[in-house]
Design a protein around this motif. Structure first.
Motif, mmCIF file in Angstrom:
data_model
loop_
_atom_site.group_PDB
_atom_site.id
_atom_site.type_symbol
_atom_site.label_atom_id
_atom_site.label_comp_id
_atom_site.label_asym_id
_atom_site.label_seq_id
_atom_site.Cartn_x
_atom_site.Cartn_y
_atom_site.Cartn_z
ATOM 1 N N LEU A 287 0.830 -1.205 0.000
ATOM 2 C CA LEU A 287 0.000 0.000 0.000
ATOM 3 C C LEU A 287 0.867 1.259 0.000
ATOM 4 C CD1 LEU A 287 -2.887 -0.842 2.502
ATOM 5 C CD2 LEU A 287 -3.109 -0.400 0.052
ATOM 6 N N ARG B 73 2.558 1.620 -3.451
ATOM 7 C CA ARG B 73 1.601 2.002 -4.484
ATOM 8 C C ARG B 73 1.135 3.443 -4.301
ATOM 9 N NH1 ARG B 73 -1.565 -1.806 -3.738
ATOM 10 N NH2 ARG B 73 -0.678 -3.264 -5.249
ATOM 11 N N THR B 74 0.872 3.825 -3.058
ATOM 12 C CA THR B 74 0.406 5.191 -2.805
ATOM 13 C C THR B 74 1.488 6.205 -3.130
ATOM 14 O OG1 THR B 74 -1.071 4.387 -1.055
ATOM 15 C CG2 THR B 74 -0.549 6.730 -1.056
ATOM 16 N N LEU C 87 2.050 6.306 -6.905
ATOM 17 C CA LEU C 87 1.000 7.062 -7.569
ATOM 18 C C LEU C 87 1.218 8.557 -7.388
ATOM 19 C CD1 LEU C 87 -1.716 6.819 -9.113
ATOM 20 C CD2 LEU C 87 -2.854 6.905 -6.884
ATOM 21 N N PHE D 247 -3.918 1.107 -11.630
ATOM 22 C CA PHE D 247 -2.935 2.134 -11.288
ATOM 23 C C PHE D 247 -2.808 3.195 -12.364
ATOM 24 C CE2 PHE D 247 1.297 3.940 -11.221
ATOM 25 C CZ PHE D 247 1.507 4.218 -9.883
ATOM 26 N N LEU E 159 -2.280 11.783 -2.089
ATOM 27 C CA LEU E 159 -2.286 11.006 -0.857
ATOM 28 C C LEU E 159 -3.671 10.979 -0.217
ATOM 29 C CD1 LEU E 159 1.045 11.983 0.973
ATOM 30 C CD2 LEU E 159 0.548 9.893 -0.292
ATOM 31 N N ALA F 274 -9.663 6.906 -6.514
ATOM 32 C CA ALA F 274 -9.111 5.617 -6.078
ATOM 33 C C ALA F 274 -10.213 4.578 -5.886
ATOM 34 C CB ALA F 274 -8.317 5.801 -4.789
ATOM 35 N N VAL G 253 -8.158 1.646 -7.423
ATOM 36 C CA VAL G 253 -6.721 1.729 -7.174
ATOM 37 C C VAL G 253 -6.512 1.488 -5.684
ATOM 38 C CG1 VAL G 253 -4.637 3.111 -7.426
ATOM 39 C CG2 VAL G 253 -6.547 3.451 -9.001
ATOM 40 N N ASP G 254 -5.770 0.469 -5.341
ATOM 41 C CA ASP G 254 -5.653 0.057 -3.936
ATOM 42 C C ASP G 254 -4.639 0.942 -3.214
ATOM 43 O OD1 ASP G 254 -6.390 -1.411 -1.778
ATOM 44 O OD2 ASP G 254 -5.046 -3.090 -2.177
ATOM 45 N N THR G 255 -5.083 2.108 -2.773
ATOM 46 C CA THR G 255 -4.247 3.037 -2.022
ATOM 47 C C THR G 255 -4.672 3.029 -0.553
ATOM 48 O OG1 THR G 255 -5.752 4.877 -2.484
ATOM 49 C CG2 THR G 255 -3.947 4.514 -4.038
ATOM 50 N N THR H 22 -6.150 5.359 1.235
ATOM 51 C CA THR H 22 -7.486 5.888 1.511
ATOM 52 C C THR H 22 -8.569 4.857 1.218
ATOM 53 O OG1 THR H 22 -7.424 6.871 -0.705
ATOM 54 C CG2 THR H 22 -6.871 8.298 1.138
ATOM 55 N N LEU I 75 -0.759 6.694 7.144
ATOM 56 C CA LEU I 75 -0.972 7.745 6.154
ATOM 57 C C LEU I 75 -0.677 9.126 6.734
ATOM 58 C CD1 LEU I 75 -1.801 8.393 3.313
ATOM 59 C CD2 LEU I 75 -4.194 8.373 4.027
#
Length: 546
Positions: free
Chosen positions: A86, A89-90, A93, A152, A221, A227, A232-234, A236, A259
């Motif tokens: 996570l 990826r976050t 992104l 993504f 973020l 997302a 999109v697996d972030t 949040t 986060l």
């Protein structure tokens, strides 16, 4: 006799001998002066402290509840491969979107402000308008138009198209306001156009560039809409799923804390860079000359095509998608009534959020303008902390706060208003401080000299002078509250639907036609502050320049 008593009671004044400096004031007077410098205007300072404390409730409660989970449970949730993925990826992104926004934002700003591009004003407005399109509306438009548009890279594309105005607007303003003398000196020394741009122009606009890039990174973020819709697996999206679908509060709390840490680290890194940065103020008196405009030559029409293509992707796809589905969505039985109810709820909840936000911002903004200092600066920076946090984190913290501490506020309008205030307090503080700084303080001093107390001066002098700025800040906060999605989803009273929540509800079940009217109305309302921002950036000014 009165004079004799006064003279007897007062200590004799000691004058300094000629040629020597006057004696320093007594120790107690110096102590009082130091306290006054440290804590300026006690009443205003006290109310500002209360306002900041209220705004920091979500962050404080998040920390308390996370600590209650215990070290073992926190480590169990934190030290997993999923959290690492996570985070990667976050952050990935955020890096991709920020790079794309810097490229589009700087390129568009330079073409609009520094070249002989045809229809410069028109393209300047087009470059600013994507700011009026919330990411969840853009995601809805793309996913309803293009099959299997998720993941993504689709998420990065949508976020870049929606976020690049955060770079374009400040960079366009910086390029418009920069003095061209340094560039002219560089060209006179034999440097070409490209080297002058990289070595001189970019250095001049560096503060605007880094500030816009930071805004984009923080926005990515904190984004939940794109997302969630584009899957999109972030962080949040994972936080919302853990709380709303998995009912795993500890996992949601730990992910929220991670986060928060990432956000604080990003802010700290930007602050450290800014402290080491140079100063770029123009030296010397005189009026500012307009910058010279570069001739594009054969590249004029490719540049027009590039800007038109970006506008078509950022604005055309949402516009066409909404237009195709509007007629079907409005013609549904009962749809007009549902839209009217959602619009009314949006207006009322946003009004409550704007009112509470301005109430909290008023003492902070006035203190910042009238009594700057170390403590004032600290309070102002603290008020900005929650603005950097995602709405899903603020909403989640206030859900726990309402259930366990302030249950009478739970599921009420005012808990949602508190969430809005925590998220958007800096927008209001900046508006109040700017308006108060422009109001002449001599009028307040005259009123106090005539015997009026602080409250009377505030009511009869200060507030009327700052009312235009307060009104502008309230309008901006009001419209921003209308677009907020995750905090509204988590904190709205049961059975209360808004334009944003109805759009999200219909989109999650692929009812794109039903979602279209809500999306169109939101975009229409959001375009007003975007136009004002474009006007303030200087891109709508006259075609002056050479």
């Amino acid at each position: 006799m009165g004079r004799a008593r006064d003279s007897a009671a007062a200590p004799p004044a000691v004058s300094a001998p000629p040629g020597r400096p006057p004696a320093p004031p007594p120790v107690h007077r110096r102590a009082v002066a130091a306290v006054r410098r440290l804590v300026p205007r006690p009443v205003l300072f006290g109310t500002a402290v209360v306002a900041v404390a209220v705004a920091l409730i979500p962050v404080a409660y998040l920390g308390v509840r996370t600590a209650e989970a215990g070290g073992e449970r926190i480590a169990e949730e934190l030290l997993t491969a999923r959290v690492g993925l996570l985070a990667l990826r976050t952050l990935g992104l955020a890096a991709v979107v920020t790079a794309g926004c810097l490229l589009l934002g700087v390129g568009s700003a330079f073409l609009v402000t520094r070249t002989d591009l045809p229809l410069r004003r028109f393209f300047g407005v087009l470059a600013a308008l994507p700011l009026a399109v919330p990411t969840y509306i853009a995601g809805f438009a793309w996913i309803s138009t293009v099959d299997r548009f998720e993941g993504f890279w689709p998420g990065a594309l949508v976020l870049t198209l929606c976020s690049y105005p955060y770079v374009f607007l400040p960079v366009a303003a910086a390029l418009t306001g920069a003095d061209p003398a340094q560039e002219e000196v560089s060209r006179s020394l034999g440097r070409g156009a490209w080297r002058t741009f990289t070595d001189v122009t970019l250095r001049q606009i560096r503060p605007a560039l880094t500030g816009g890039g930071l805004l984009v990174a923080l926005y990515v973020l904190s984004d939940f809409g794109a997302a969630s819709i584009l899957r999109v697996d972030t962080f949040t999206r994972a936080i919302f799923i853990a709380f709303d679908l998995g009912f795993d509060r500890t996992a949601a709390l730990v992910l929220s804390t991670v986060l928060v840490v990432l956000t604080v680290l990003l802010l700290a890194g930007e602050s450290a860079t800014r402290r080491r940065g140079e100063r770029y103020a123009r030296v010397g008196a005189g009026s500012r000359r307009p910058p010279a405009r570069s001739r594009l030559g054969w590249a004029r029409w490719p540049a027009v095509a590039a800007l038109a293509g970006v506008a078509a992707l950022a604005l055309g796809v949402p516009a066409v998608s909404l237009a195709q589905r509007m007629a079907v969505g409005v013609s549904r039985p009962g749809s007009l009534g549902e839209i009217a109810v959602a619009a009314g709820n949006s207006l009322w909840l946003s009004l409550a959020g704007a009112a509470l936000t301005m109430l909290l911002a008023l003492p902070i903004g006035l203190l910042s303008a009238r009594a700057p200092g170390a403590l004032t600066g600290l309070l102002e920076r603290l008020s900005y902390l929650t603005h950097a946090l995602p709405g899903v984190v603020i909403g989640l913290s206030l859900v726990f706060f309402g259930i366990n501490v302030a249950y009478p506020l739970y599921q009420t309008t005012w808990l949602l208003a508190l969430g809005y205030a925590a998220l958007f307090l800096p927008l209001a503080v900046a508006a109040v401080a700017g308006a108060a700084a422009q109001a002449p303080p001599i009028l307040e001093e005259v009123a106090r000299s005539l015997g009026r107390g602080p409250v009377a001066v505030l009511r009869t002098v200060t507030l009327p002078l700052t009312l235009p700025g307060i009104g502008a800040g309230a309008a901006l906060v009001f419209l921003t509250c209308m677009k907020e999605l995750p905090a509204t989803l988590l904190l709205r009273p049961t059975g209360t639907d808004t334009l944003a929540t109805e759009l999200w509800t219909h989109t999650t079940v692929n009812a794109y036609a039903a979602a279209a009217p809500y999306a169109a109305l939101l975009v229409l309302l959001s375009s007003v502050p975007t136009w004002l921002l474009a006007a303030r950036s200087g891109i709508l000014e006259s075609e002056g320049g050479r």
